[in-house]
Design a protein around this motif. Sequence first.
Motif, PDB file in Angstrom:
ATOM      1  N   GLY A 258       0.817  -1.201   0.000  1.00 15.85           N
ATOM      2  CA  GLY A 258       0.000   0.000   0.000  1.00 15.85           C
ATOM      3  C   GLY A 258       0.852   1.252   0.000  1.00 15.85           C
ATOM      4  O   GLY A 258       0.576   2.220  -0.731  1.00 15.85           O
ATOM      5  N   GLN A 259       1.902   1.257   0.817  1.00 12.99           N
ATOM      6  CA  GLN A 259       2.818   2.401   0.824  1.00 12.99           C
ATOM      7  C   GLN A 259       3.497   2.551  -0.535  1.00 12.99           C
ATOM      8  O   GLN A 259       3.691   3.668  -1.030  1.00 12.99           O
ATOM      9  N   SER A 260       3.865   1.433  -1.155  1.00 13.09           N
ATOM     10  CA  SER A 260       4.518   1.486  -2.459  1.00 13.09           C
ATOM     11  C   SER A 260       3.607   2.119  -3.502  1.00 13.09           C
ATOM     12  O   SER A 260       4.039   2.958  -4.303  1.00 13.09           O
ATOM     13  N   LEU A 261       2.333   1.736  -3.510  1.00 12.93           N
ATOM     14  CA  LEU A 261       1.411   2.307  -4.480  1.00 12.93           C
ATOM     15  C   LEU A 261       1.188   3.796  -4.238  1.00 12.93           C
ATOM     16  O   LEU A 261       1.011   4.575  -5.185  1.00 12.93           O
ATOM     17  N   ASP A 262       1.186   4.200  -2.984  1.00 13.10           N
ATOM     18  CA  ASP A 262       1.095   5.636  -2.689  1.00 13.10           C
ATOM     19  C   ASP A 262       2.307   6.370  -3.260  1.00 13.10           C
ATOM     20  O   ASP A 262       2.188   7.498  -3.769  1.00 13.10           O
ATOM     21  N   LYS A 263       3.485   5.734  -3.158  1.00 11.57           N
ATOM     22  CA  LYS A 263       4.681   6.340  -3.737  1.00 11.57           C
ATOM     23  C   LYS A 263       4.577   6.421  -5.260  1.00 11.57           C
ATOM     24  O   LYS A 263       5.034   7.396  -5.871  1.00 11.57           O
ATOM     25  N   LEU A 264       3.993   5.389  -5.883  1.00 13.62           N
ATOM     26  CA  LEU A 264       3.812   5.404  -7.325  1.00 13.62           C
ATOM     27  C   LEU A 264       2.958   6.598  -7.739  1.00 13.62           C
ATOM     28  O   LEU A 264       3.305   7.334  -8.681  1.00 13.62           O
ATOM     29  N   ALA A 265       1.856   6.807  -7.035  1.00 11.96           N
ATOM     30  CA  ALA A 265       0.989   7.939  -7.361  1.00 11.96           C
ATOM     31  C   ALA A 265       1.732   9.264  -7.198  1.00 11.96           C
ATOM     32  O   ALA A 265       1.615  10.166  -8.044  1.00 11.96           O
ATOM     33  N   ALA A 266       2.497   9.390  -6.111  1.00  7.96           N
ATOM     34  CA  ALA A 266       3.240  10.632  -5.879  1.00  7.96           C
ATOM     35  C   ALA A 266       4.339  10.819  -6.918  1.00  7.96           C
ATOM     36  O   ALA A 266       4.595  11.945  -7.379  1.00  7.96           O
ATOM     37  N   THR A 267       5.010   9.738  -7.312  1.00  7.55           N
ATOM     38  CA  THR A 267       6.074   9.814  -8.310  1.00  7.55           C
ATOM     39  C   THR A 267       5.522  10.252  -9.660  1.00  7.55           C
ATOM     40  O   THR A 267       6.118  11.094 -10.355  1.00  7.55           O
ATOM     41  N   LEU A 268       4.377   9.686 -10.025  1.00 11.18           N
ATOM     42  CA  LEU A 268       3.763  10.067 -11.295  1.00 11.18           C
ATOM     43  C   LEU A 268       3.316  11.527 -11.285  1.00 11.18           C
ATOM     44  O   LEU A 268       3.437  12.234 -12.287  1.00 11.18           O
ATOM     45  N   ALA A 269       2.805  11.971 -10.142  1.00 10.24           N
ATOM     46  CA  ALA A 269       2.362  13.361 -10.041  1.00 10.24           C
ATOM     47  C   ALA A 269       3.526  14.324 -10.224  1.00 10.24           C
ATOM     48  O   ALA A 269       3.350  15.444 -10.732  1.00 10.24           O
TER      49      ALA A 269
END
Length: 283
Positions: A258-269
């Motif tokens: 879950g933390q990893s996916l949150d990082k993915l969203a932030a990285t893409l943003a």
Amino acid sequence: MDELLVALADPARWRLVVLLAERPRSVGVLARLAEARQPQTTKHLQTLERAGIVASQRSGQRRIYALRPGPLRELADALGRIADTAERVGGPGETHDRYGRGLEAERRAAAEAGWADGRSFGFARSLPARPGAVWPYLTEAALLARWWVPDDLRVAESVFEARPGGRVVLEYRDAEDVDDTGPVVGRAEGVVDEVRPGEHLAYRLSPLLPDGGPAFTSHVELDLRPDGAGSGLDVRWRITDSTVESADFIAGIEIGFGQSLDKLAATLAAATHTPDTDTRSTR
């Protein structure tokens, strides 16, 4: 602050502080109340005075000591800020406690091999980029390393061969082990099963135990779809081949991924390519 903490750390000096909080007192009275020798009491009071915790003045044949509340209030404020940081809502301390509760439950359940087989986990995220722009972050090792890791770790090695039969390798180290002098925290190896660029990805990944054997096998499927100006990502985990030793790993899946996916969203943003400039295929 260090001198203050050192001065207060001694139980005998702490007892004197408590006595002086009631009212100013002479050395002789303090020694009697503390059931200590007067010379030793004098030394403790001098230490407290150097730290700014007490002040003294001579009155006739006596030296009277009084407590200075200011430094204690400053210390209390500092300790309060530390405690607030540790227990902030959604912070690392809360996550650690949540993992601990899950860990205890999983260890109780891990009575025999196969104990977790069939267990599944589901994740969903809305991502701020079209599928064609998201896809490289799911399949290119250098981009995977930016997000495919829980908050307290970092990727030390990443291999992802985005083709059926391709290798998958993921190795973690502590996030603060910047020079690779600490031990490897975790390593997982696996293989890619299905690839439909921009749409679907499936792979198997097994965290390794200290002896090199697999703790369990995770079957992971990721599906991308257009969602307005961005993408919807659905992820499914299924567990097979679980060993008794896999409890610690399985307890961390929901939190860690879950933390990893949150990082993915932030990285893409934060990425330079946006839906307006993305030229990759979305199909």
